[in-house]
Design a protein around this motif. Structure first.
Motif, PDB file in Angstrom:
ATOM      1  N   ALA A 100      59.898  67.559  23.581  1.00 33.12           N
ATOM      2  CA  ALA A 100      58.449  67.418  23.534  1.00 33.12           C
ATOM      3  C   ALA A 100      57.922  66.748  24.796  1.00 33.12           C
ATOM      4  N   ARG A 101      58.578  65.682  25.216  1.00 33.95           N
ATOM      5  CA  ARG A 101      58.160  64.998  26.443  1.00 33.95           C
ATOM      6  C   ARG A 101      58.188  65.962  27.635  1.00 33.95           C
ATOM      7  N   ALA A 102      59.227  66.783  27.711  1.00 32.50           N
ATOM      8  CA  ALA A 102      59.380  67.711  28.832  1.00 32.50           C
ATOM      9  C   ALA A 102      58.282  68.770  28.838  1.00 32.50           C
ATOM     10  N   GLU A 103      57.891  69.247  27.661  1.00 31.79           N
ATOM     11  CA  GLU A 103      56.859  70.280  27.606  1.00 31.79           C
ATOM     12  C   GLU A 103      55.498  69.715  28.023  1.00 31.79           C
ATOM     13  N   VAL A 104      55.207  68.514  27.587  1.00 32.57           N
ATOM     14  CA  VAL A 104      53.972  67.863  28.034  1.00 32.57           C
ATOM     15  C   VAL A 104      53.988  67.685  29.550  1.00 32.57           C
ATOM     16  N   ALA A 105      55.100  67.185  30.062  1.00 33.09           N
ATOM     17  CA  ALA A 105      55.208  66.945  31.505  1.00 33.09           C
ATOM     18  C   ALA A 105      55.085  68.245  32.298  1.00 33.09           C
ATOM     19  N   ARG A 106      55.652  69.328  31.785  1.00 31.12           N
ATOM     20  CA  ARG A 106      55.593  70.617  32.486  1.00 31.12           C
ATOM     21  C   ARG A 106      54.154  71.084  32.646  1.00 31.12           C
ATOM     22  N   HIS A 107      53.386  71.028  31.574  1.00 30.32           N
ATOM     23  CA  HIS A 107      52.007  71.487  31.650  1.00 30.32           C
ATOM     24  C   HIS A 107      51.160  70.569  32.525  1.00 30.32           C
ATOM     25  N   LYS A 108      51.414  69.267  32.476  1.00 28.86           N
ATOM     26  CA  LYS A 108      50.682  68.356  33.345  1.00 28.86           C
ATOM     27  C   LYS A 108      50.986  68.651  34.813  1.00 28.86           C
ATOM     28  N   ALA A 109      52.242  68.934  35.109  1.00 28.92           N
ATOM     29  CA  ALA A 109      52.636  69.224  36.486  1.00 28.92           C
ATOM     30  C   ALA A 109      51.982  70.505  37.005  1.00 28.92           C
ATOM     31  N   GLU A 110      51.669  71.423  36.096  1.00 31.20           N
ATOM     32  CA  GLU A 110      50.999  72.665  36.475  1.00 31.20           C
ATOM     33  C   GLU A 110      49.502  72.473  36.708  1.00 31.20           C
ATOM     34  N   GLY A 111      49.009  71.270  36.397  1.00 29.99           N
ATOM     35  CA  GLY A 111      47.592  70.994  36.602  1.00 29.99           C
ATOM     36  C   GLY A 111      46.702  71.330  35.423  1.00 29.99           C
ATOM     37  N   ALA A 112      47.301  71.598  34.270  1.00 28.93           N
ATOM     38  CA  ALA A 112      46.523  71.919  33.084  1.00 28.93           C
ATOM     39  C   ALA A 112      45.816  70.678  32.544  1.00 28.93           C
ATOM     40  N   ILE A 113      44.709  70.900  31.841  1.00 26.47           N
ATOM     41  CA  ILE A 113      44.127  69.847  31.023  1.00 26.47           C
ATOM     42  C   ILE A 113      44.933  69.793  29.736  1.00 26.47           C
ATOM     43  N   ILE A 122      50.080  56.489  20.564  1.00 25.82           N
ATOM     44  CA  ILE A 122      51.117  57.523  20.673  1.00 25.82           C
ATOM     45  C   ILE A 122      50.763  58.496  21.792  1.00 25.82           C
ATOM     46  N   ALA A 123      49.499  58.898  21.853  1.00 25.66           N
ATOM     47  CA  ALA A 123      49.067  59.766  22.949  1.00 25.66           C
ATOM     48  C   ALA A 123      49.315  59.093  24.293  1.00 25.66           C
ATOM     49  N   GLU A 124      49.015  57.808  24.362  1.00 22.23           N
ATOM     50  CA  GLU A 124      49.249  57.054  25.603  1.00 22.23           C
ATOM     51  C   GLU A 124      50.731  57.053  25.961  1.00 22.23           C
ATOM     52  N   ALA A 125      51.594  56.905  24.962  1.00 22.74           N
ATOM     53  CA  ALA A 125      53.041  56.893  25.214  1.00 22.74           C
ATOM     54  C   ALA A 125      53.538  58.228  25.736  1.00 22.74           C
ATOM     55  N   PHE A 126      52.882  59.308  25.347  1.00 23.11           N
ATOM     56  CA  PHE A 126      53.237  60.634  25.860  1.00 23.11           C
ATOM     57  C   PHE A 126      52.597  60.900  27.227  1.00 23.11           C
ATOM     58  N   GLY A 127      51.754  59.985  27.682  1.00 24.04           N
ATOM     59  CA  GLY A 127      51.073  60.194  28.952  1.00 24.04           C
ATOM     60  C   GLY A 127      49.943  61.195  28.859  1.00 24.04           C
ATOM     61  N   VAL A 128      49.370  61.360  27.673  1.00 27.07           N
ATOM     62  CA  VAL A 128      48.279  62.312  27.466  1.00 27.07           C
ATOM     63  C   VAL A 128      46.969  61.535  27.393  1.00 27.07           C
ATOM     64  N   ALA A 129      46.063  61.825  28.308  1.00 26.73           N
ATOM     65  CA  ALA A 129      44.825  61.049  28.420  1.00 26.73           C
ATOM     66  C   ALA A 129      43.770  61.461  27.405  1.00 26.73           C
ATOM     67  N   HIS A 130      43.837  62.695  26.926  1.00 23.59           N
ATOM     68  CA  HIS A 130      42.788  63.226  26.053  1.00 23.59           C
ATOM     69  C   HIS A 130      43.314  63.345  24.621  1.00 23.59           C
ATOM     70  N   LEU A 131      42.565  62.753  23.690  1.00 18.46           N
ATOM     71  CA  LEU A 131      42.946  62.769  22.279  1.00 18.46           C
ATOM     72  C   LEU A 131      41.743  63.131  21.428  1.00 18.46           C
TER      73      LEU A 131
END
Length: 220
Positions: A93-106, A121-130
């Motif tokens: 799960a962490r890798a999939e989030v990181a992959r999309h962030k690296a691609e520049g996705a929102i 939890i969102a913060e721990a995943f590095g996801v700014a939008h919840l």
């Protein structure tokens, strides 16, 4: 521009944060074990069957928040994160989030679970939008009530479109829209995006995904 959305419970997490929060409270001796365990299991069974009474569930889930100050709740949540949530944050799960962030996705998490439980939890995943179900605060304490549209089933679309409007955006602004989920309850949003992805799906969602040719991932 690409918009990528993740459900949280049983999708990014190998478990359910809302159910686990109640179990945490039980284990800490902060709520009645028999009463809360029985209700927690009943509501989760209804959710899994696609027949959850969301308002009744919110009355149950938000009531314990009224017993504590924000300072006490934040301290409890730190314990909860360490003992219950971090073990459920899988590398896939962490890798999939990181992959999309690296691609520049929102990237955003959109979940039926309330914001108090899910924001750290969102913060721990590095996801700014919840986007989450909202719990009412008044005079620095939770009231036990929710407000706005619960972020559940078709309500996820309502809440998402409200969020998009706040960002000055519309669906058509995105070349791709993705949504990852495990649950039949998320079929309305899965059917709306251009790239639905199912993760460890329940039987009803799996059958729908197989019929529709949606990709299926097994993360946990």
């Amino acid at each position: 521009m690409k918009l990528v959305m993740f459900d949280l419970d049983n999708t990014l997490l190998a478990g359910d944060s809302d159910v686990s929060w109640t179990r945490f409270l039980i284990d800490q001796g902060l709520v009645d074990r028999e009463q809360y365990h029985t209700a927690n299991e009943r509501f989760y069974a209804d959710y899994s069957a696609g027949k959850l009474d969301m308002q009744a569930y919110l009355e149950f889930a938000l009531a314990p928040l009224t017993r504590f100050s924000l300072e006490e709740l934040n301290r409890l949540h730190q314990q909860f994160m360490q003992g219950y949530i971090e073990p459920m944050m899988t590398p896939r799960a962490r890798a999939e989030v990181a992959r999309h962030k690296a691609e520049g996705a929102i990237v955003l998490i959109i979940t039926a679970t309330n914001r108090f439980v899910t924001a750290p939890i969102a913060e721990a995943f590095g996801v700014a939008h919840l986007i989450a179900t909202e719990a009412e605060l008044k005079d620095g304490r939770y009231t036990g009530k929710s407000f706005g549209t619960p972020c559940f089933q078709a309500g996820k679309i309502i809440r998402l479109e409200q969020w998009l409007a706040e960002q000055g955006k519309q669906w058509q602004d995105f070349s791709e829209t993705w949504f990852y989920s495990d649950s039949r309850n998320d079929l309305p949003l899965l059917q709306k995006v251009s790239h639905p992805v199912v993760v460890n799906p329940d039987p009803v969602l799996k059958a729908h995904a197989d019929n529709a040719g949606w990709p299926t991932l097994l993360w946990h």
